[in-house]
Write an enzyme that holds these catalytic residues in place. Structure first.
Site, PDB file in Angstrom:
ATOM      1  N   ASN A  17      -8.318  -5.806   0.495  1.00 15.26           N
ATOM      2  CA  ASN A  17      -9.459  -6.268   1.298  1.00 15.26           C
ATOM      3  C   ASN A  17      -9.624  -5.351   2.501  1.00 15.26           C
ATOM      4  O   ASN A  17      -9.591  -4.121   2.306  1.00 15.26           O
ATOM      5  CB  ASN A  17      -9.428  -7.772   1.600  1.00 15.26           C
ATOM      6  CG  ASN A  17      -8.212  -8.323   2.295  1.00 15.26           C
ATOM      7  OD1 ASN A  17      -7.132  -8.333   1.728  1.00 15.26           O
ATOM      8  ND2 ASN A  17      -8.367  -8.814   3.500  1.00 15.26           N
ATOM      9  N   ASP A  18      -9.828  -5.860   3.696  1.00  9.81           N
ATOM     10  CA  ASP A  18     -10.290  -5.074   4.845  1.00  9.81           C
ATOM     11  C   ASP A  18      -9.759  -3.639   4.964  1.00  9.81           C
ATOM     12  O   ASP A  18      -8.551  -3.421   4.847  1.00  9.81           O
ATOM     13  CB  ASP A  18      -9.849  -5.743   6.150  1.00  9.81           C
ATOM     14  CG  ASP A  18     -10.097  -7.206   6.199  1.00  9.81           C
ATOM     15  OD1 ASP A  18     -10.595  -7.767   5.221  1.00  9.81           O
ATOM     16  OD2 ASP A  18      -9.779  -7.804   7.233  1.00  9.81           O
ATOM     17  N   GLN A  24      -5.880  -3.621   3.755  1.00  6.83           N
ATOM     18  CA  GLN A  24      -5.149  -4.837   3.403  1.00  6.83           C
ATOM     19  C   GLN A  24      -4.836  -4.760   1.909  1.00  6.83           C
ATOM     20  O   GLN A  24      -5.744  -4.645   1.081  1.00  6.83           O
ATOM     21  CB  GLN A  24      -6.021  -6.061   3.709  1.00  6.83           C
ATOM     22  CG  GLN A  24      -6.175  -6.344   5.178  1.00  6.83           C
ATOM     23  CD  GLN A  24      -4.888  -6.907   5.767  1.00  6.83           C
ATOM     24  OE1 GLN A  24      -4.607  -8.067   5.639  1.00  6.83           O
ATOM     25  NE2 GLN A  24      -4.101  -6.055   6.414  1.00  6.83           N
ATOM     26  N   TRP A  52      -5.755 -11.964  -3.498  1.00  7.58           N
ATOM     27  CA  TRP A  52      -5.269 -11.861  -2.122  1.00  7.58           C
ATOM     28  C   TRP A  52      -3.848 -12.430  -1.992  1.00  7.58           C
ATOM     29  O   TRP A  52      -3.510 -13.436  -2.614  1.00  7.58           O
ATOM     30  CB  TRP A  52      -6.217 -12.617  -1.182  1.00  7.58           C
ATOM     31  CG  TRP A  52      -5.830 -12.443   0.248  1.00  7.58           C
ATOM     32  CD1 TRP A  52      -6.200 -11.419   1.069  1.00  7.58           C
ATOM     33  CD2 TRP A  52      -4.974 -13.286   1.029  1.00  7.58           C
ATOM     34  NE1 TRP A  52      -5.626 -11.573   2.305  1.00  7.58           N
ATOM     35  CE2 TRP A  52      -4.869 -12.709   2.310  1.00  7.58           C
ATOM     36  CE3 TRP A  52      -4.278 -14.461   0.760  1.00  7.58           C
ATOM     37  CZ2 TRP A  52      -4.102 -13.281   3.328  1.00  7.58           C
ATOM     38  CZ3 TRP A  52      -3.512 -15.029   1.774  1.00  7.58           C
ATOM     39  CH2 TRP A  52      -3.433 -14.446   3.042  1.00  7.58           C
ATOM     40  N   SER A  86      -4.875  -7.350   9.443  1.00  6.96           N
ATOM     41  CA  SER A  86      -5.710  -6.221   9.867  1.00  6.96           C
ATOM     42  C   SER A  86      -5.409  -5.731  11.281  1.00  6.96           C
ATOM     43  O   SER A  86      -4.881  -6.471  12.107  1.00  6.96           O
ATOM     44  CB  SER A  86      -7.182  -6.608   9.762  1.00  6.96           C
ATOM     45  OG  SER A  86      -7.517  -6.722   8.409  1.00  6.96           O
ATOM     46  N   ASP A  92      -6.468  -9.269  14.224  1.00  7.20           N
ATOM     47  CA  ASP A  92      -7.294  -8.081  13.980  1.00  7.20           C
ATOM     48  C   ASP A  92      -7.491  -7.223  15.235  1.00  7.20           C
ATOM     49  O   ASP A  92      -8.632  -6.893  15.615  1.00  7.20           O
ATOM     50  CB  ASP A  92      -8.651  -8.476  13.369  1.00  7.20           C
ATOM     51  CG  ASP A  92      -8.496  -9.389  12.153  1.00  7.20           C
ATOM     52  OD1 ASP A  92      -7.391  -9.416  11.591  1.00  7.20           O
ATOM     53  OD2 ASP A  92      -9.471 -10.060  11.777  1.00  7.20           O
ATOM     54  N   GLU A 145     -13.833 -12.458  13.034  1.00  8.18           N
ATOM     55  CA  GLU A 145     -12.738 -11.601  12.567  1.00  8.18           C
ATOM     56  C   GLU A 145     -13.103 -10.132  12.797  1.00  8.18           C
ATOM     57  O   GLU A 145     -14.263  -9.782  13.000  1.00  8.18           O
ATOM     58  CB  GLU A 145     -12.502 -11.824  11.068  1.00  8.18           C
ATOM     59  CG  GLU A 145     -12.111 -13.246  10.718  1.00  8.18           C
ATOM     60  CD  GLU A 145     -11.810 -13.444   9.234  1.00  8.18           C
ATOM     61  OE1 GLU A 145     -10.844 -14.146   8.930  1.00  8.18           O
ATOM     62  OE2 GLU A 145     -12.537 -12.903   8.388  1.00  8.18           O
TER      63      GLU A 145
HETATM   64  C1  FRU Z   1     -10.746 -10.596   7.122  1.00 13.21           C
HETATM   65  C2  FRU Z   1      -9.332 -11.120   7.251  1.00 13.21           C
HETATM   66  C3  FRU Z   1      -8.755 -10.756   8.594  1.00 13.21           C
HETATM   67  C4  FRU Z   1      -7.280 -10.782   8.325  1.00 13.21           C
HETATM   68  C5  FRU Z   1      -7.210 -10.251   6.920  1.00 13.21           C
HETATM   69  C6  FRU Z   1      -6.098 -10.836   6.091  1.00 13.21           C
HETATM   70  O1  FRU Z   1     -11.166 -10.376   5.825  1.00 13.21           O
HETATM   71  O2  FRU Z   1      -9.329 -12.513   7.059  1.00 13.21           O
HETATM   72  O3  FRU Z   1      -9.159 -11.575   9.642  1.00 13.21           O
HETATM   73  O4  FRU Z   1      -6.559  -9.995   9.229  1.00 13.21           O
HETATM   74  O5  FRU Z   1      -8.446 -10.536   6.310  1.00 13.21           O
HETATM   75  O6  FRU Z   1      -5.983 -10.190   4.875  1.00 13.21           O
END
Ligand code: FRU
Length: 573
Positions: A159-160, A176, A184, A217, A284, A335
């Site tokens: 992800n991010d 991520q 996830w 993140s 984050d 976020e």
């Molecule tokens: C955003 C998020 C962030 C967090 C991460 C966890 O997509 O929820 O806030 O750090 O993903 O994977």
């Protein structure tokens, strides 16, 4: 990592099968991999110090519930993982690297979430017959949806985008990453680099989860003047460690790590955590150097607001201010912030833009990126024209459904603020029809301010100059209301509908290809248009369409899953 085949896996699987039929430990200590059933659906998976192989291959089944795996080595708990161990069939394998445990007795205490819903009774734990040791892991792509010029992980879940920076001609991108599944979980920072923002090399995991928590993140900067004391030009990463206590509470604390080899390997700072707060969603960290105040500035997402801190050394942080009450969309958690100064169009001045990703609450459901335009004096961010953001009103950087967690590279050349976003949506990211990898990033974009016909300022995003002249995009000129239709030989279509009277651009993927995986997918994305549209740049890849109307004034990013890539464009009046 070498491509192709699990070498010697057959022989190994048979050997493992022979061992697992034994009721408990026997004295065959020469065995390198042994499995002992324990009480209450627990198993002890033991890898002996003599093991020569590089990986323990984990058999995964996507539909299986997560099993809990506690990794113990050197009499210390090393990781707590959630892994979808195969119960009824193996969808794919993922490697658990044994490198860092060389010469140690490694114990994986695994609570297997055995499926008792009669999907196979006793046989519903086939992981035992398929787990094995190997020197190779096959990363060959077999999926038609894998993008050809977008960044995506070599395998497993992403992800991010995290901690991006540019140094010595190389763009570093962390992300991520779940190395143990295509959904996830188990967050680490994966790492890729590129010299042209098109071709990406994959590197070993940069930050592994530890007993402070999973690595969520964050951002990286290059510490040119050694303010933190880790050396000139050390790369400093700041990230959130997120953990669940045995008592069931989620805790998020802020940590730093430094790299003296340009971002390839990191050392976690012994003084961690460097910042805490008494709220559950506190994460984050995004930091940058503020010339005017000679301080590092840090923006943190904190529930439904942003908190701003300053520090001389990234270790001691002082809270400066908070932002967000009563402004913008509050339908979800704020976020992944970013804060940057951009030039004002047609003048020498500049304005600050606060990027605020939010989930849920996006304009067409789920996650999206809102922004605020105003000023920042090193202490406080204030918006211009607050009325634009009152009563839940908000402005979005990209009106498509698949643009999230967008943040910028630090130290980009020519004072650029190059940004990249995760090309998915939390509503369905875990179930999109790919498995060998899951999720890609958008192409990189250059944010800029422009004036709409209402004379107000807006944030635009142009494709980064690296993509110009490479034959990746199609340019379309239009005059007045029309539909721009992308299609393939199978008759699947992605429609862009421009309504000049209503001043909207709509993306319709109702006939775009596969969509049954989620009822949230087939939702039209409607973008407000600020100036009459005269042209569009459209980037089509195997599973995405990115539209930049008026070269970035209106942006719509959409995932699509067609039988083949759209290769035809027509305009209908
Ligand atoms: C955003 C998020 C962030 C967090 C991460 C966890 O997509 O929820 O806030 O750090 O993903 O994977």
């Amino acid at each position: 990592m070498k491509k192709r085949i699990f070498s010697g896996s057959r022989r190994l699987i048979m050997a493992v099968a022979a061992i697992v039929t034994m009721p408990a430990w026997n004295n065959a200590w020469a065995q390198t991999l042994r499995i002992a059933p324990l009480a209450n659906d627990n198993f002890l998976i033991r890898v002996s110090p003599e093991t020569k192989e590089k990986f323990l291959l984990l058999p995964i089944e996507e539909a299986a519930p997560e099993s809990q795996v506690r990794v113990v080595a050197d009499n210390a708990q090393q990781r707590l993982l959630n892994i979808r161990m195969a119960l009824t069939k193996v969808d794919y394998y993922l490697p658990f690297s044994l490198d860092e445990f060389r010469g140690m007795e490694l114990s994986l205490y695994s609570h297997i979430n055995i499926d008792r819903s009669n999907r196979g009774g006793v046989g519903s734990e086939i992981w035992r017959n398929h787990i094995g040791l190997s020197d190779t892991f096959d990363t060959t792509n077999r999926e038609k949806f894998r993008p050809t010029y977008h960044h995506a992980p070599e395998y497993a879940w992403m992800n991010d985008p995290n901690g991006m920076f540019y140094k010595d001609g190389v763009w570093h991108l962390y992300y991520q990453y779940n190395p143990y599944g295509s959904m996830w979980g188990n967050m680490h920072w994966g790492h890729s680099t590129s010299r042209d923002l098109i071709n990406w090399d994959h590197h070993p995991i940069a930050l592994k989860q530890d007993m402070h928590g999973a690595i969520f993140s964050g951002s990286c900067i290059v510490d040119h003047n050694n303010t933190a004391g880790f050396g000139n030009d050390a790369v400093i990463a700041m990230y959130t460690a997120s953990t669940q206590t045995p008592w069931g509470y989620d805790l998020q604390t802020q940590h730093i790590a430094y790299s003296t080899d340009g971002g390839y390997t990191f050392h976690k700072y012994e003084g961690n955590p460097v910042l805490t707060a008494d709220i559950p969603d506190f994460r984050d960290p995004n930091m940058f150097w503020m010339e005017e105040t000679q301080r590092w500035i840090l923006v943190m997402s904190a529930g439904q607001e942003m908190r701003i801190y300053s520090s001389p050394d990234m270790k001691d942080w002082t809270e400066e201010s908070r932002f967000g009450k009563g402004l913008g969309c509050h339908d979800g958690v704020w976020e992944c912030p970013d804060l940057m100064k951009l030039p004002l169009p047609g003048s020498k001045g500049s304005k600050w833009v606060l990027i605020c990703n939010i989930n849920p609450g996006g304009p067409s459901g789920g996650s999206a990126t809102q922004y605020f335009i105003g000023d920042f004096d090193g202490h406080r961010f204030t918006v211009d024209n607050a009325g634009r953001y009152e009563d839940g009103k908000s402005l979005w950087q990209d009106y498509g459904k698949d643009h999230y967690a967008t943040v910028s590279f630090s130290d980009a050349p020519d004072r650029r603020h190059t940004m990249i976003g995760w090309m998915s949506n939390w509503q369905y990211a875990n179930v999109v029809p790919t498995m060998q990898y899951r999720s890609a990033n958008t192409i990189c974009r250059e944010p800029y301010l422009y004036k709409g016909s209402d004379r107000l300022l807006y944030l635009g995003s142009r494709p980064s100059p690296e993509y110009t002249g490479k034959g990746l995009d199609r340019e379309v000129k239009i005059k007045g209301s029309c539909s721009v239709i992308l299609s393939n030989a199978q008759g699947e279509e992605f429609r862009l509908i421009y309504d000049e009277k209503a001043m909207t651009l709509t993306a319709d993927r109702s006939c775009s290809g596969e969509k049954a995986f989620s009822q949230d997918f087939d939702v039209k994305a409607v973008a407000p248009v600020r100036n009459r549209i005269t042209g569009m740049r459209i980037f089509i890849d195997n599973s995405s369409v990115e539209v930049f109307a008026n070269n970035g004034e209106v942006v719509i990013t959409s995932l699509v899953f067609p039988k083949s890539r759209y290769n035809n464009i027509r305009i209908e009046k």
